[in-house]
Design a protein around this motif. Structure first.
Motif, PDB file in Angstrom:
ATOM      1  N   SER A 160       0.831  -1.207   0.000  1.00 21.21           N
ATOM      2  CA  SER A 160       0.000   0.000   0.000  1.00 21.21           C
ATOM      3  C   SER A 160       0.861   1.251   0.000  1.00 21.21           C
ATOM      4  O   SER A 160       0.567   2.230  -0.699  1.00 21.21           O
ATOM      5  CB  SER A 160      -0.929  -0.008   1.219  1.00 21.21           C
ATOM      6  N   VAL A 161       1.948   1.226   0.777  1.00 20.99           N
ATOM      7  CA  VAL A 161       2.877   2.360   0.793  1.00 20.99           C
ATOM      8  C   VAL A 161       3.561   2.495  -0.562  1.00 20.99           C
ATOM      9  O   VAL A 161       3.723   3.600  -1.096  1.00 20.99           O
ATOM     10  CB  VAL A 161       3.925   2.191   1.913  1.00 20.99           C
ATOM     11  N   LEU A 162       3.963   1.356  -1.133  1.00 27.13           N
ATOM     12  CA  LEU A 162       4.586   1.380  -2.461  1.00 27.13           C
ATOM     13  C   LEU A 162       3.644   1.987  -3.490  1.00 27.13           C
ATOM     14  O   LEU A 162       4.048   2.828  -4.305  1.00 27.13           O
ATOM     15  CB  LEU A 162       4.966  -0.047  -2.868  1.00 27.13           C
ATOM     16  N   SER A 163       2.382   1.591  -3.452  1.00 22.79           N
ATOM     17  CA  SER A 163       1.394   2.157  -4.360  1.00 22.79           C
ATOM     18  C   SER A 163       1.241   3.661  -4.141  1.00 22.79           C
ATOM     19  O   SER A 163       1.148   4.435  -5.096  1.00 22.79           O
ATOM     20  CB  SER A 163       0.048   1.463  -4.150  1.00 22.79           C
ATOM     21  N   GLY A 164       1.222   4.068  -2.869  1.00 19.88           N
ATOM     22  CA  GLY A 164       1.084   5.484  -2.559  1.00 19.88           C
ATOM     23  C   GLY A 164       2.234   6.314  -3.098  1.00 19.88           C
ATOM     24  O   GLY A 164       2.037   7.416  -3.625  1.00 19.88           O
ATOM     25  N   VAL A 165       3.446   5.792  -2.988  1.00 20.45           N
ATOM     26  CA  VAL A 165       4.631   6.514  -3.479  1.00 20.45           C
ATOM     27  C   VAL A 165       4.592   6.641  -4.995  1.00 20.45           C
ATOM     28  O   VAL A 165       4.852   7.710  -5.561  1.00 20.45           O
ATOM     29  CB  VAL A 165       5.921   5.795  -3.025  1.00 20.45           C
ATOM     30  N   ILE A 166       4.253   5.537  -5.667  1.00 20.89           N
ATOM     31  CA  ILE A 166       4.304   5.512  -7.131  1.00 20.89           C
ATOM     32  C   ILE A 166       3.118   6.224  -7.764  1.00 20.89           C
ATOM     33  O   ILE A 166       3.275   7.018  -8.700  1.00 20.89           O
ATOM     34  CB  ILE A 166       4.374   4.056  -7.637  1.00 20.89           C
ATOM     35  N   PHE A 167       1.917   5.969  -7.268  1.00 21.59           N
ATOM     36  CA  PHE A 167       0.710   6.417  -7.963  1.00 21.59           C
ATOM     37  C   PHE A 167       0.018   7.631  -7.339  1.00 21.59           C
ATOM     38  O   PHE A 167      -0.797   8.275  -7.994  1.00 21.59           O
ATOM     39  CB  PHE A 167      -0.296   5.257  -8.047  1.00 21.59           C
ATOM     40  N   PHE A 168       0.307   7.904  -6.059  1.00 23.95           N
ATOM     41  CA  PHE A 168      -0.356   9.020  -5.389  1.00 23.95           C
ATOM     42  C   PHE A 168       0.633  10.011  -4.779  1.00 23.95           C
ATOM     43  O   PHE A 168       0.252  10.860  -3.972  1.00 23.95           O
ATOM     44  CB  PHE A 168      -1.296   8.491  -4.293  1.00 23.95           C
ATOM     45  N   GLN A 170       2.054  12.549  -5.895  1.00 21.43           N
ATOM     46  CA  GLN A 170       1.891  13.962  -6.233  1.00 21.43           C
ATOM     47  C   GLN A 170       1.111  14.733  -5.180  1.00 21.43           C
ATOM     48  O   GLN A 170       1.209  15.956  -5.082  1.00 21.43           O
ATOM     49  CB  GLN A 170       1.218  14.109  -7.608  1.00 21.43           C
ATOM     50  N   TYR A 171       0.318  14.008  -4.362  1.00 21.11           N
ATOM     51  CA  TYR A 171      -0.476  14.682  -3.333  1.00 21.11           C
ATOM     52  C   TYR A 171       0.359  15.055  -2.109  1.00 21.11           C
ATOM     53  O   TYR A 171      -0.099  15.820  -1.256  1.00 21.11           O
ATOM     54  CB  TYR A 171      -1.636  13.788  -2.903  1.00 21.11           C
ATOM     55  N   ALA A 172       1.553  14.500  -2.018  1.00 19.12           N
ATOM     56  CA  ALA A 172       2.397  14.768  -0.851  1.00 19.12           C
ATOM     57  C   ALA A 172       2.758  16.238  -0.731  1.00 19.12           C
ATOM     58  O   ALA A 172       2.852  16.785   0.375  1.00 19.12           O
ATOM     59  CB  ALA A 172       3.660  13.909  -0.916  1.00 19.12           C
ATOM     60  N   ALA A 173       2.971  16.908  -1.880  1.00 21.52           N
ATOM     61  CA  ALA A 173       3.359  18.319  -1.861  1.00 21.52           C
ATOM     62  C   ALA A 173       2.288  19.195  -1.229  1.00 21.52           C
ATOM     63  O   ALA A 173       2.601  20.236  -0.638  1.00 21.52           O
ATOM     64  CB  ALA A 173       3.657  18.786  -3.287  1.00 21.52           C
ATOM     65  N   ASP A 174       1.034  18.801  -1.324  1.00 19.11           N
ATOM     66  CA  ASP A 174      -0.052  19.587  -0.734  1.00 19.11           C
ATOM     67  C   ASP A 174       0.059  19.654   0.787  1.00 19.11           C
ATOM     68  O   ASP A 174      -0.505  20.555   1.416  1.00 19.11           O
ATOM     69  CB  ASP A 174      -1.404  18.980  -1.105  1.00 19.11           C
ATOM     70  N   TYR A 175       0.767  18.695   1.372  1.00 18.93           N
ATOM     71  CA  TYR A 175       0.926  18.636   2.824  1.00 18.93           C
ATOM     72  C   TYR A 175       2.367  18.914   3.254  1.00 18.93           C
ATOM     73  O   TYR A 175       2.702  18.730   4.425  1.00 18.93           O
ATOM     74  CB  TYR A 175       0.495  17.252   3.343  1.00 18.93           C
ATOM     75  N   GLY A 176       3.181  19.356   2.295  1.00 21.43           N
ATOM     76  CA  GLY A 176       4.576  19.662   2.607  1.00 21.43           C
ATOM     77  C   GLY A 176       5.378  18.441   3.010  1.00 21.43           C
ATOM     78  O   GLY A 176       6.286  18.543   3.832  1.00 21.43           O
ATOM     79  N   MET A 177       5.058  17.292   2.444  1.00 20.02           N
ATOM     80  CA  MET A 177       5.719  16.039   2.806  1.00 20.02           C
ATOM     81  C   MET A 177       6.332  15.395   1.570  1.00 20.02           C
ATOM     82  O   MET A 177       5.938  15.664   0.440  1.00 20.02           O
ATOM     83  CB  MET A 177       4.705  15.076   3.448  1.00 20.02           C
ATOM     84  N   LYS A 178       7.298  14.508   1.808  1.00 18.44           N
ATOM     85  CA  LYS A 178       7.852  13.696   0.732  1.00 18.44           C
ATOM     86  C   LYS A 178       6.893  12.546   0.439  1.00 18.44           C
ATOM     87  O   LYS A 178       6.133  12.125   1.319  1.00 18.44           O
ATOM     88  CB  LYS A 178       9.230  13.161   1.118  1.00 18.44           C
ATOM     89  N   PRO A 179       6.912  12.006  -0.786  1.00 18.53           N
ATOM     90  CA  PRO A 179       5.968  10.944  -1.145  1.00 18.53           C
ATOM     91  C   PRO A 179       5.987   9.746  -0.203  1.00 18.53           C
ATOM     92  O   PRO A 179       4.920   9.232   0.173  1.00 18.53           O
ATOM     93  CB  PRO A 179       6.406  10.548  -2.562  1.00 18.53           C
ATOM     94  N   PHE A 180       7.186   9.301   0.208  1.00 16.30           N
ATOM     95  CA  PHE A 180       7.248   8.133   1.087  1.00 16.30           C
ATOM     96  C   PHE A 180       6.627   8.451   2.447  1.00 16.30           C
ATOM     97  O   PHE A 180       5.847   7.653   2.986  1.00 16.30           O
ATOM     98  CB  PHE A 180       8.693   7.675   1.277  1.00 16.30           C
ATOM     99  N   THR A 181       6.960   9.604   3.003  1.00 19.45           N
ATOM    100  CA  THR A 181       6.413   9.985   4.308  1.00 19.45           C
ATOM    101  C   THR A 181       4.897  10.130   4.240  1.00 19.45           C
ATOM    102  O   THR A 181       4.174   9.673   5.131  1.00 19.45           O
ATOM    103  CB  THR A 181       7.032  11.310   4.785  1.00 19.45           C
ATOM    104  N   TYR A 182       4.430  10.739   3.167  1.00 23.44           N
ATOM    105  CA  TYR A 182       2.983  10.919   2.988  1.00 23.44           C
ATOM    106  C   TYR A 182       2.280   9.568   2.877  1.00 23.44           C
ATOM    107  O   TYR A 182       1.258   9.324   3.535  1.00 23.44           O
ATOM    108  CB  TYR A 182       2.730  11.751   1.731  1.00 23.44           C
ATOM    109  N   SER A 183       2.826   8.684   2.056  1.00 23.87           N
ATOM    110  CA  SER A 183       2.199   7.379   1.847  1.00 23.87           C
ATOM    111  C   SER A 183       2.222   6.537   3.114  1.00 23.87           C
ATOM    112  O   SER A 183       1.236   5.867   3.447  1.00 23.87           O
ATOM    113  CB  SER A 183       2.908   6.629   0.712  1.00 23.87           C
TER     114      SER A 183
END
Length: 231
Positions: A160-168, A170-183
């Motif tokens: 699920s985290v892998l999917s979040g990093v790869i496919f979602f 882009q939403y991390a920037a809205d929260y000021g986070m890196k993709p891995f941290t966000y996922s």
């Protein structure tokens, strides 16, 4: 792939052919389960094993619809739905657990898909839910039920985290986070919360004893004697 998926805004929905394909895959998964080696060392599941595995998948589906909290882009805290799938692995081993988990993933696709691409579908529904079957690695281990459950949900969290990093991501920037941290935060919130509550529940001695009794009843007589006394 337009035969099986149709685009609706930023996501995809299954077509009639898509639902038909999933039903066929689900039936094939159940047929494959019949030829998996069970604990009784036969080359197929006994009727009792198939019935108990089917009951666990059904309970997972029913409890997955009882949502305590639902995330905006998929995922929710449910009424212990992941446990019933991992319980199959504890009852009958790795192959049975993975087969039931894959069937559960296909059912989730049928009832409430959130699809943005085929690779995301595979990662979120086939690999993530299938990983719950890793609980079967601890089938005959001490504290196998709890350790198997934790292993299964960690496997689901990984994909699920892998999917979040790869496919979602882009939403991390809205929260000021890196993709891995966000996922990790997004998926860890609902998977981790349900996991903690479930582990607390199945650690209660009375609950553990009841589940051990179910395991005893779910197997054939020649298998029961080989059970580890520890849950």
């Amino acid at each position: 792939m337009s035969l099986f998926l149709t685009q609706v805004e930023d996501t995809y929905e299954l077509t009639s052919a898509g639902y038909g394909l999933l039903v066929v895959l689900f039936i094939l998964a159940l047929v494959a389960a019949c030829f998996f080696t069970g604990q009784d060392q036969k080359h197929h599941f006994s009727v009792k094993q198939l019935v108990f595995a089917a009951m666990c998948v059904t309970l997972s589906m029913v409890t997955s619809m009882i949502k305590v909290f639902e995330m905006p882009m998929g995922g929710s805290i449910t009424l212990f739905s992941m446990f019933f799938i991992t319980f199959v692995g504890y009852l009958y081993g790795l192959r049975a657990g993975i087969t039931s988990a894959l069937a559960y993933g296909l059912l989730q696709l049928i009832t409430g898909p959130y699809i943005i691409s085929i690779p995301q579908l595979i990662c979120d529904y086939i690999l993530a839910f299938g990983a719950l079957g890793l609980s079967g690695l601890f089938q005959n281990k001490k504290f196998g039920m709890i350790n198997g459950y934790i292993t299964g949900i960690i496997g689901r969290l990984f994909f699920s985290v892998l999917s979040g990093v790869i496919f979602f991501g882009q939403y991390a920037a809205d929260y000021g986070m890196k993709p891995f941290t966000y996922s990790l935060a997004y998926n860890g919130l609902y998977i981790g919360t349900e996991g903690i509550i479930t582990v607390a529940l199945i650690s209660i001695p009375a609950v553990r004893h009841a589940l051990k009794r179910i395991r005893y009843m779910a197997n054939e007589e020649d298998v029961r004697a080989r059970f580890n006394t520890a849950a």
